[in-house]
Design an enzyme around this catalytic site. Structure first.
Site, PDB file in Angstrom:
ATOM      1  N   GLU A   1      -0.690  -2.862  -0.276  1.00 51.11           N
ATOM      2  CA  GLU A   1      -1.858  -3.737  -0.313  1.00 51.11           C
ATOM      3  C   GLU A   1      -3.041  -3.096  -1.044  1.00 51.11           C
ATOM      4  OE1 GLU A   1      -1.570  -6.682   0.213  1.00 51.11           O
ATOM      5  OE2 GLU A   1       0.163  -6.859   1.536  1.00 51.11           O
TER       6      GLU A   1
ATOM      7  N   ALA B   1      -3.756 -16.545   1.720  1.00 55.24           N
ATOM      8  CA  ALA B   1      -3.977 -17.014   0.355  1.00 55.24           C
ATOM      9  C   ALA B   1      -2.653 -17.102  -0.380  1.00 55.24           C
ATOM     10  CB  ALA B   1      -4.939 -16.073  -0.380  1.00 55.24           C
ATOM     11  N   ALA B   2      -1.791 -16.121  -0.176  1.00 53.52           N
ATOM     12  CA  ALA B   2      -0.499 -16.102  -0.858  1.00 53.52           C
ATOM     13  C   ALA B   2       0.398 -15.067  -0.208  1.00 53.52           C
ATOM     14  CB  ALA B   2      -0.687 -15.795  -2.344  1.00 53.52           C
TER      15      ALA B   2
ATOM     16  N   GLU C   1      -0.755 -10.876  -6.350  1.00 55.64           N
ATOM     17  CA  GLU C   1       0.628 -11.157  -5.946  1.00 55.64           C
ATOM     18  C   GLU C   1       1.632 -10.696  -6.991  1.00 55.64           C
ATOM     19  OE1 GLU C   1       1.002 -11.890  -2.909  1.00 55.64           O
ATOM     20  OE2 GLU C   1      -1.127 -12.270  -2.632  1.00 55.64           O
TER      21      GLU C   1
END
Length: 1025
Positions: free
Chosen positions: A464, A405-406, A442
């Site tokens: 994370e 996703a990023a 992010e």
């Protein structure tokens, strides 16, 4: 090898000097003693002469080797700059090829070694000889003898043939004397290597160099030893491909005005920087970087820092020199070469935020939303963490192709277009939420991950888990009425990861990582979602304000450095101590991070005395029989320190919340206000990472309270009861009727979250039953529970603009959930409405379908109507430029009942010109969820496995996501046998993911064998009453 055993036992590597213990411990050798005896004198003299002869021969060979290396011309083999083949060094050019070992044992270096390990000697082996015997290039981690201080990296990118040339100069500090420079490199063709001392001493002669693919390192063999406590400069000239894949430095493309345009972009996390330049590619090796990129003037280049100067040349080339970075790890270094345009804004503290994307997307304003919230989020995190954002700028880059996703590269975060571009005219609230949460995640990484980096990948959850937790905290800041952390966290994180962590094949959130291939295993939902759930539990039992102050201290102490989990525990314990609480956070949390799985708490009323309960804990496993199969589970006595919050209530009174710390297998407790007519509820608002079970009497009282007045329980508690009951029944801890009885109250439920929890559980159960003969009995029962709310809520009449999002979120998500359940389980009115809306679109060519239910309508229409509708959706998928619309159109194509169309789509999914690489996996998984396509997807997966594994094998998540998605709803003995046989044929490949898949399918088969009859008998009785 590079780590202190005591530090490992202590739970982390956050040492005051992380380099002190990173050097491999050298084995001791038995000292040789020479007895003075007349009869040995002659033999001793002979050995001295032999040793002198061997030494002279080695020197001569070394000189000859240097001559060969110096005279070899790059590219002598006539190839295009001599690019290496995928397998490693087979086509290395010039000096690289001549230094590559030909034949013999591939574990040995090339013939340019100066000394031969094991040379007979009358003296103990020297440090140099010991180092040769150890062969540092074969070790799983870098030795720690050398530490990079600064990289000067110069790149020239040739976008016309997708190659690049590089020169990297690395200033290195020698911590321990060594004759080898070992650093990571993979898929690069090294042309030249030079080593020099940083003072006037000049060059250090290089005997040779070779690539060692087994550990992905470049080994430079020197003619003399580098001295400890001195600095040196390592210069490497190399070239490589701009790969047509998803990792390292790779290329992507898009079409603008009928012309295909290309861009180059990087993805280095976790271990792919080595594919773009030789480097010390472990997170502990932080250094500063100075990047220069030469490219054609028709492109622009981006990197972590702003451009300092640009030098234009007459031949249409330009070199961009970027400012020096702060100390950082290699994995979040980044650059890009593209011809995008941008919009920008500036935060209160002066950080320049830009969003780069395709010119047409920028012109339409598709990046405006992301740019706006990024500015607000930087300001939010600066205030929350009390640590300023560390760089002068943050660029957001939207690319068509990306494995994830990023990626949170410091100062240059890269997003796949679907997760950052948003067109308000065609984007639903659900899509807006997805975009929002990816960006929040992010931006959090700029602090957790970039500013403070885990020491090693075993604690990847330290970045994370925090970023995932703050997705919900940050979104609550942007949209306070959405209650993300208190509500949506449950269904989207807690319930989801407990499914995975309830398997015997799960693993601890902190797990040992020894080699590069192990790193993929730690990047899974256990690290992300369990990490987030444990952080949320910690924040709740510490108190949010104390927790926040602890995080501020943690970031301040460790900024620009590395930290391990014990560093976090110590800082949080200190924060608690300052608040007057003396809790050893490490002692509590080690049980949650170093043990796999989670407990189920069972609360039993004492039949002999009121106000007394028995509380037990045990390891929750979906397939209880797995405990007997896995010896480690059978033998281990899992225990946790559990912060169990409880309330007691009845029809007229609910007590205040109390907390009991449960640390034993079984405990007796006295509970105030608990009598025979009172219910007890544990784990209030599901802040703890565990399930709660009760005796049947208490379950009946809880269900009775839900039906009489469900609002006595909070929204989160109602969702928690639904999910706990479903999962406990699924695993055999509860009778099958309990969770279905709970659903009877849903006709009065007006909040989104309990419906969402019920929906997720019902879809999972549906996939176990949808090929059964009496499946219609299950459908009838579910539709009966949904009917009242479906009629009350109706369909949305109008589309929504941004100003209405805040007010409408909860209500519109509830309406969407009920419509999805109604259409999925066969409500006739829902099917008619969807067919009418899609037929109107086809006939008028005007899409009047409400945004928030478009995906439901598209899927339902494709499944009910003829092939012409499929072809219409296929055409719209190709013609639309809005990435959010493209996504749901592609998923709708997987809903067809026509097996020929599904097979056609599966085959098209592997054509990168038709379906983007990262989207092909979703196509296969969605076909597998369709009962008409499940066997087709399973066969396609097996037939194309070699292609799929080649494409996605190195990309984190992708293989595991694909394997899980294709297999999770297989539920027959025949399918289980096919899966096991397939695993055998690809022994060792994606072994962890396949083991998990086998366990899941075994649990499916077991549930059907043991419980499906019980379920259908109860359903039949319930429908007759």
């Amino acid at each position: 090898m590079g780590d202190d055993d005591a530090a490992l036992r202590a739970g982390g590597r956050g040492l005051s000097d992380p380099w002190a213990d990173s050097v491999g411990v050298r084995p001791r050798t038995t000292e040789r003693h020479i007895a003075v005896h007349k009869r040995l004198v002659l033999a001793f003299a002979v050995s001295i002469v032999a040793l002198l002869a061997v030494t002279m021969l080695a020197v001569l060979l070394s000189l000859r080797f240097d001559e060969c290396g110096a005279s070899a011309a790059p590219g002598a083999d006539g190839g295009l700059a001599g690019f290496p083949e995928r397998g490693g060094n087979a086509s290395l050019p010039g000096p690289a090829r001549r230094n590559h070992h030909a034949g013999g044992d591939s574990s040995q270096p090339e013939a340019g070694r100066v000394a031969t390990p094991g040379t007979p000697s009358a003296q103990p082996p020297s440090e140099e000889e010991r180092e040769q015997q150890q062969q540092p290039w074969t070790q799983l981690r870098l030795s720690g003898n050398l530490k990079p201080l600064h990289y000067n990296l110069m790149l020239t990118a040739f976008m016309e043939n997708f190659t690049f040339a590089g020169e990297v100069n690395v200033e290195i500090a020698c911590r321990n004397a060594t004759r080898y420079v070992v650093l990571h490199a993979s898929r690069v063709a090294v042309e030249k290597v030079q080593v020099a001392e940083d003072r006037a001493a000049g060059a250090v002669p290089v005997a040779g160099f070779f690539l060692y693919p087994q550990t992905q390192v470049l080994v430079v063999v020197l003619n003399r030893t580098l001295e400890a406590q001195r600095n040196y400069n390592l210069k490497i000239i190399y070239n490589a491909l701009i790969e047509n894949e998803l990792l390292g430095f790779f290329r992507s493309s898009y079409v603008l005005h009928g012309e295909r345009r290309f861009l180059g972009v990087t993805q280095f996390s976790p271990i792919h920087a080595r594919k773009a330049f030789p480097c010390f590619d472990e997170p502990i090796y932080k250094a500063t970087f100075k990047i220069s990129i030469k490219h054609q003037a028709t492109y622009l280049s981006l990197s972590n820092m702003p451009v300092e100067t640009s030098v234009f040349e007459e031949d249409g080339w330009v070199t961009d020199h970027f400012s020096q970075t702060p100390l950082m790890s290699t994995y979040y270094l980044a650059w890009a070469i593209c011809n995008f345009t941008f919009k920008e804004t500036t935060t209160k503290s002066g950080v320049v935020v830009r969003l780069y994307a395709r010119p047409d997307a920028i012109r339409r304003g598709s990046g405006d939303y992301a740019l706006h919230i990024t500015k607000r989020l930087i300001e939010f995190y600066e205030d929350y963490f009390k640590v300023p954002y560390s760089l002068p700028k943050l660029d957001l880059l939207a690319v068509p192709k990306h494995p994830y996703a990023a990626m949170e590269n410091w100062g240059l975060s890269i997003f796949v277009e679907q997760r950052i571009l948003l067109d308000p005219s065609v984007s639903s609230i659900s899509y807006l939420l997805d975009v929002t949460m990816v960006i929040v995640h992010e931006i959090c990484h700029q602090w957790f991950g970039d500013l403070v980096t885990p020491v090693w990948w075993e604690d990847v959850w330290l970045k994370e888990g925090f970023a995932h937790y703050f997705e919900f905290v940050g979104t609550d800041y942007l949209y306070p009425g959405w209650n993300m952390e208190k509500q949506r966290f449950l269904t989207d994180v807690l319930h989801e990861v407990m499914l995975l962590d309830g398997l015997a094949s799960s693993h601890p959130v902190s797990q040992e990582v020894l080699r590069a291939t192990d790193i993929d295993r730690v990047f899974d939902w256990i690290a992300y979602k369990k990490g987030a759930a444990l952080i949320r539990m910690l924040a709740n039992f510490m108190g949010h304000s104390v927790f926040q102050r602890g995080l501020q201290d943690y970031l301040t102490i460790h900024k620009y450095g590395n930290a391990a989990r014990n560093d976090l525990w110590n800082t949080l314990s200190e924060a608690l101590k300052r608040n007057g609480n003396y809790v050893n956070i490490q002692e509590v949390m080690d049980q949650w991070t170093l043990q796999m799985g989670y407990p189920v708490i069972t609360i039993l009323g004492n039949t002999t005395a009121e106000n007394r309960i028995i509380i037990t804990q045990q390891h929750f496993i979906y397939d209880i029989s797995a405990k007997t199969k896995a010896l480690e589970l059978h033998n281990n006595s899992y225990l946790w320190q559990i912060p169990l919050t409880i309330v007691v209530g009845n029809r007229s009174h609910v007590s205040s919340e109390a907390i009991i710390w449960v640390s034993n297998k079984s405990e007796h407790h006295r509970i105030t206000y608990l009598d025979k007519g009172s219910w007890l509820l544990g784990n209030i608002n599901q802040t703890g990472y565990f399930r709660v079970n009760y005796d049947l009497r208490n379950w009946k009282l809880l269900i009775d309270q839900l039906i009489r007045n469900h609002e006595v329980f909070s929204v989160s508690n109602r969702a928690g009861l639904i999910d706990d009951a479903f999962s406990l029944a699924r695993a055999g801890y509860l009778p099958q009727n309990i969770h279905l009885e709970i659903l009877q109250y849903l006709s009065e439920e007006k909040d989104f979250l309990p419906w969402h929890a019920a929906g997720r559980d019902l879809y999972s159960q549906d996939k176990l039953l949808d090929r059964m003969e009496n499946y219609n009995v299950f459908l009838e029962y579910i539709l009966k529970q949904v009917a009242t709310s479906y009629i009350k809520l109706g369909w949305p009449k109008n589309n929504f603009n941004g100003s209405l999002v805040q007010a409408s979120y909860q209500h519109e998500e509830l309406r969407r959930e009920v419509i999805m359940l109604a259409c999925s389980f066969g409500n006739k009115h829902c099917h008619q409405q969807a067919s009418t809306l899609i037929s109107d679109w086809i006939s008028s060519n005007r899409n009047r379908i409400p945004l928030n239910v478009r995906d439901i309508v598209y899927c339902t229409g494709v499944s009910l109507l003829d092939e012409d509708v499929w072809e219409f959706i296929w055409m719209k998928f190709h013609s639309t430029t809005a990435v959010s619309e493209k996504k749901i159109l592609l998923e709708a194509l997987t809903c067809s009942d026509d097996r020929n169309l599904l097979n056609r789509l599966l085959n098209l999914s592997l054509n990168s010109e038709v379906v983007l690489d990262q989207d092909a996996i979703d196509v296969i998984i969605h076909v597998a969820r369709n009962p008409h396509g499940r066997d087709l997807a399973w066969k396609f997966f097996r037939d194309k496995w070699k292609i799929l594994n080649t494409r996605y094998g190195e990309a984190l998540f992708m293989n595991s996501k694909l394997i899980s998605g294709v297999t999770e709803f297989l539920n027959t003995e025949g399918e289980l046998k096919e899966l096991k046989n397939f695993m055998k044929s690809y022994d060792g490949v994606a072994a962890v993911s396949f083991s998990r898949a086998v366990e899941t399918v075994e649990a499916n088969v077991r549930w059907k064998t043991l419980y499906q009859d019980e379920l259908f008998q109860w359903l039949g009785k319930a429908l007759r009453h």
